[in-house]
Write a protein that holds these residues in place. Structure first.
Motif, PDB file in Angstrom:
ATOM      1  N   GLU A 173      78.263   4.686 136.479  1.00  0.00           N
ATOM      2  CA  GLU A 173      79.081   6.282 136.920  1.00  0.00           C
ATOM      3  C   GLU A 173      77.751   6.980 135.994  1.00  0.00           C
ATOM      4  O   GLU A 173      76.927   6.465 134.792  1.00  0.00           O
ATOM      5  CB  GLU A 173      79.893   5.961 135.237  1.00  0.00           C
ATOM      6  CG  GLU A 173      81.246   5.649 136.365  1.00  0.00           C
ATOM      7  CD  GLU A 173      82.668   7.149 135.953  1.00  0.00           C
ATOM      8  OE1 GLU A 173      82.056   6.054 134.733  1.00  0.00           O
ATOM      9  OE2 GLU A 173      83.289   6.501 136.208  1.00  0.00           O
ATOM     10  N   PRO A 174      76.609   6.923 136.331  1.00  0.00           N
ATOM     11  CA  PRO A 174      76.748   7.549 137.715  1.00  0.00           C
ATOM     12  C   PRO A 174      76.565   6.782 139.736  1.00  0.00           C
ATOM     13  O   PRO A 174      76.088   5.769 138.738  1.00  0.00           O
ATOM     14  CB  PRO A 174      76.436   9.093 138.633  1.00  0.00           C
ATOM     15  CG  PRO A 174      75.270   8.931 137.671  1.00  0.00           C
ATOM     16  CD  PRO A 174      75.819   8.581 136.480  1.00  0.00           C
ATOM     17  N   ALA A 185      74.699  12.009 143.159  1.00  0.00           N
ATOM     18  CA  ALA A 185      75.309  11.560 142.044  1.00  0.00           C
ATOM     19  C   ALA A 185      76.730  11.383 142.144  1.00  0.00           C
ATOM     20  O   ALA A 185      77.817  12.905 142.541  1.00  0.00           O
ATOM     21  CB  ALA A 185      74.857  11.869 140.508  1.00  0.00           C
ATOM     22  N   THR A 186      77.769  10.049 142.584  1.00  0.00           N
ATOM     23  CA  THR A 186      79.260  10.203 142.916  1.00  0.00           C
ATOM     24  C   THR A 186      79.937   9.778 141.741  1.00  0.00           C
ATOM     25  O   THR A 186      79.678   8.647 141.635  1.00  0.00           O
ATOM     26  CB  THR A 186      79.684   9.400 144.713  1.00  0.00           C
ATOM     27  OG1 THR A 186      78.932   7.631 143.559  1.00  0.00           O
ATOM     28  CG2 THR A 186      79.158  10.052 145.482  1.00  0.00           C
ATOM     29  N   TYR A 187      81.429   9.637 141.399  1.00  0.00           N
ATOM     30  CA  TYR A 187      82.057   8.830 140.122  1.00  0.00           C
ATOM     31  C   TYR A 187      83.216   8.828 141.030  1.00  0.00           C
ATOM     32  O   TYR A 187      83.853   9.236 141.328  1.00  0.00           O
ATOM     33  CB  TYR A 187      81.611  10.180 139.285  1.00  0.00           C
ATOM     34  CG  TYR A 187      80.844  10.460 138.514  1.00  0.00           C
ATOM     35  CD1 TYR A 187      80.279   9.813 137.713  1.00  0.00           C
ATOM     36  CD2 TYR A 187      80.337  11.670 138.948  1.00  0.00           C
ATOM     37  CE1 TYR A 187      79.721  10.150 136.256  1.00  0.00           C
ATOM     38  CE2 TYR A 187      78.656  11.703 138.069  1.00  0.00           C
ATOM     39  CZ  TYR A 187      78.871  10.878 136.850  1.00  0.00           C
ATOM     40  OH  TYR A 187      77.746  11.275 136.454  1.00  0.00           O
ATOM     41  N   ASN A 189      85.868   6.925 140.248  1.00  0.00           N
ATOM     42  CA  ASN A 189      86.873   6.820 139.079  1.00  0.00           C
ATOM     43  C   ASN A 189      87.745   8.084 138.473  1.00  0.00           C
ATOM     44  O   ASN A 189      87.659   8.184 137.672  1.00  0.00           O
ATOM     45  CB  ASN A 189      87.238   5.524 138.559  1.00  0.00           C
ATOM     46  CG  ASN A 189      88.978   4.865 138.520  1.00  0.00           C
ATOM     47  OD1 ASN A 189      89.817   5.947 138.488  1.00  0.00           O
ATOM     48  ND2 ASN A 189      88.870   4.648 137.116  1.00  0.00           N
ATOM     49  N   ASP A 190      87.029   9.361 139.038  1.00  0.00           N
ATOM     50  CA  ASP A 190      86.781  10.815 138.362  1.00  0.00           C
ATOM     51  C   ASP A 190      87.626  11.335 138.999  1.00  0.00           C
ATOM     52  O   ASP A 190      87.558  12.472 139.743  1.00  0.00           O
ATOM     53  CB  ASP A 190      85.286  11.122 137.829  1.00  0.00           C
ATOM     54  CG  ASP A 190      85.692  12.259 137.320  1.00  0.00           C
ATOM     55  OD1 ASP A 190      87.061  13.123 135.991  1.00  0.00           O
ATOM     56  OD2 ASP A 190      84.657  13.265 137.146  1.00  0.00           O
ATOM     57  N   THR A 194      84.849  12.719 144.154  1.00  0.00           N
ATOM     58  CA  THR A 194      84.199  12.147 143.820  1.00  0.00           C
ATOM     59  C   THR A 194      83.014  12.439 143.665  1.00  0.00           C
ATOM     60  O   THR A 194      81.873  11.946 143.090  1.00  0.00           O
ATOM     61  CB  THR A 194      83.469  10.420 145.063  1.00  0.00           C
ATOM     62  OG1 THR A 194      83.047  11.269 146.817  1.00  0.00           O
ATOM     63  CG2 THR A 194      84.986  10.323 145.251  1.00  0.00           C
ATOM     64  N   GLY A 195      82.011  14.056 144.070  1.00  0.00           N
ATOM     65  CA  GLY A 195      81.112  14.247 143.952  1.00  0.00           C
ATOM     66  C   GLY A 195      80.488  14.855 145.158  1.00  0.00           C
ATOM     67  O   GLY A 195      79.126  15.517 144.879  1.00  0.00           O
ATOM     68  N   LYS A 251      77.497  19.088 136.690  1.00  0.00           N
ATOM     69  CA  LYS A 251      77.438  18.417 137.571  1.00  0.00           C
ATOM     70  C   LYS A 251      76.182  18.797 138.487  1.00  0.00           C
ATOM     71  O   LYS A 251      75.731  17.578 139.639  1.00  0.00           O
ATOM     72  CB  LYS A 251      78.554  18.230 138.725  1.00  0.00           C
ATOM     73  CG  LYS A 251      80.257  17.884 138.225  1.00  0.00           C
ATOM     74  CD  LYS A 251      80.316  16.749 137.956  1.00  0.00           C
ATOM     75  CE  LYS A 251      81.878  15.736 137.253  1.00  0.00           C
ATOM     76  NZ  LYS A 251      81.210  14.324 138.072  1.00  0.00           N
ATOM     77  N   GLU A 254      73.163  17.812 137.326  1.00  0.00           N
ATOM     78  CA  GLU A 254      72.657  16.276 137.690  1.00  0.00           C
ATOM     79  C   GLU A 254      72.462  16.326 139.087  1.00  0.00           C
ATOM     80  O   GLU A 254      71.466  15.188 139.072  1.00  0.00           O
ATOM     81  CB  GLU A 254      74.255  15.504 137.375  1.00  0.00           C
ATOM     82  CG  GLU A 254      73.785  14.468 137.456  1.00  0.00           C
ATOM     83  CD  GLU A 254      74.788  13.019 136.997  1.00  0.00           C
ATOM     84  OE1 GLU A 254      75.308  12.571 136.818  1.00  0.00           O
ATOM     85  OE2 GLU A 254      76.647  13.824 137.757  1.00  0.00           O
TER      86      GLU A 254
END
Length: 390
Positions: A173-174, A185-187, A189-190, A194-195, A251, A254
């Motif tokens: 993460e990320p 940048a992806t997440y 489990n958020d 995912t972004g 976000k 980032e």
């Protein structure tokens, strides 16, 4: 278990339409069982195997028109989907794409997205979710290179988290992924997001290729600023990202930072989009390129937004602050609006503003978001590049 379809629905379902509606059945079971079913016509002849599962559209899907559904059938389905996306697997500049697209790849109610070595499963009904053990085993057998999986629950339930780890290793993460050579940048489990929305890769690709080079860009409903980053990477003079969600600020920062772009040189604003239009008019701000990609439905304290009722207002507001010979990128993912109706909404708004305009490019879903030719509503994405002269 056998399910009979009505005589009235036979022609449509036999011709290849995959979605089952309540009115297509002679009798609807009170409870949907977590098992594969055989759908029969009014004379008792086999039509297809599939399942019943309540979701936001329809109550079931036809899956295999040649026989039953077993592990071998599912493995072949996933293997075929993977092979059809070999172009992405071989592309070092793109590591995030859709690996399996529901009814387009033969199994409605499930999508699987690939983020580098990880997969994200989205379940759209409880029936398929309850059969996930067999489905995941088949997936692992066909796509062994995936080292970890996550899942998103996209049906109404009180008992399940909307996102959780499914199997294998934990994603960092990320998790940094590539698309058209740009880093995002992806997440995994958020929550449900995912972004990055992978269905917009071709539109972002066009911006990276210079559609906004040397121009000022206003990105409305910017989410994590992916269109802004793509524009900046494609040589835009300056980007402004506007979104009501407070977390859009960190976000978006980032996303710029992971591409070595100083976010301080870009504008990131947390504000209601309609309020920002008013602010821009007061400050006499104008932009060369405006991206309008709202959610198909949204609600804040003051108003409810829906594409069908309010998209025209957005277009009118955008034209007011668009520079002469500006570019409007109009986008929607509203599945309930055809591309013809969407274009009509935009044209009506442009005509009200008495401007000259030309639709110069059109995008729908990219090739990894495979669609079923018998199910046009599955091709939900509609994006127009419109040149506007005042």
């Amino acid at each position: 278990m056998n399910i009979r379809i009505t005589k009235k629905s036979e022609k449509k379902l036999k011709a290849g339409y995959p979605l089952v509606q309540k009115e297509d059945l002679q009798e609807t079971p009170q409870k949907f069982s977590a098992e594969w079913l055989d759908f029969l016509d009014s004379k008792g002849n086999f039509v297809a195997s599939g399942y019943l599962g309540e979701q936001n559209k329809g109550i079931g899907w036809l899956v295999n028109r040649r026989g039953s559904i077993d592990s071998e059938f599912l493995e072949n389905l996933f293997l075929k989907a993977k092979n059809e996306r070999a172009v992405f697997e071989q592309d070092l500049g793109t590591t995030a794409y859709r690996l399996f697209n529901g009814e387009g790849d033969g199994l409605g109610g499930l999508t699987i997205d690939r983020y580098d070595e990880f997969a994200v499963f989205s379940w759209y009904n409880e029936t398929l979710y309850n059969m996930k053990e067999q489905i995941i085993q088949a997936f692992k057998a066909s796509v062994p290179e995936i080292i970890g999986g996550y899942e998103k629950i996209r049906f109404s339930t009180q008992s399940l988290p909307e996102s959780q780890k499914l199997f294998g290793k934990d994603a960092p993460e990320p998790l940094l992924v590539l698309e058209n050579g740009v880093t995002y940048a992806t997440y995994l489990n958020d929550g449900l997001m995912t972004g990055i929305f992978l269905d917009q890769k071709e539109v972002r690709g066009r911006l990276i290729d210079g559609a906004a080079a040397g121009k000022t860009v206003l990105n409305m409903f910017s989410y994590t600023g992916a269109f802004s980053v793509a524009s900046a990477m494609g040589g835009a003079a300056k980007t402004t990202s506007v979104d009501l969600a407070k977390r859009s600020l960190p976000k978006t920062k980032e996303q710029f930072e992971v591409n070595q772009i100083d976010p301080a040189e870009q504008k990131i604003i947390v504000m209601d989009v309609f309020e920002y239009f008013k602010y821009a008019v007061r400050k006499e701000l104008h932009y060369d390129v405006i991206v309008l990609d709202p959610p198909s439905f949204a609600r804040n304290k003051k108003k409810v937004f829906s594409v069908a009722k309010n998209y025209g207002d957005l277009v009118e507001d955008a034209v007011t602050i668009l520079a002469d010979k500006g570019l409007l990128i109009a986008s929607t993912n509203a599945a309930n609006i055809s591309i013809e109706k969407y274009k009509k909404i935009i044209i009506q708004a442009l005509d009200k503003k008495h401007v000259r305009y030309q639709f110069i490019e059109t995008y729908q879903l990219p090739i990894d978001f495979k669609t079923n030719k018998h199910f046009q509503e599955g091709n939900y994405l509609k994006v127009f590049f419109i040149e506007i002269k005042k």
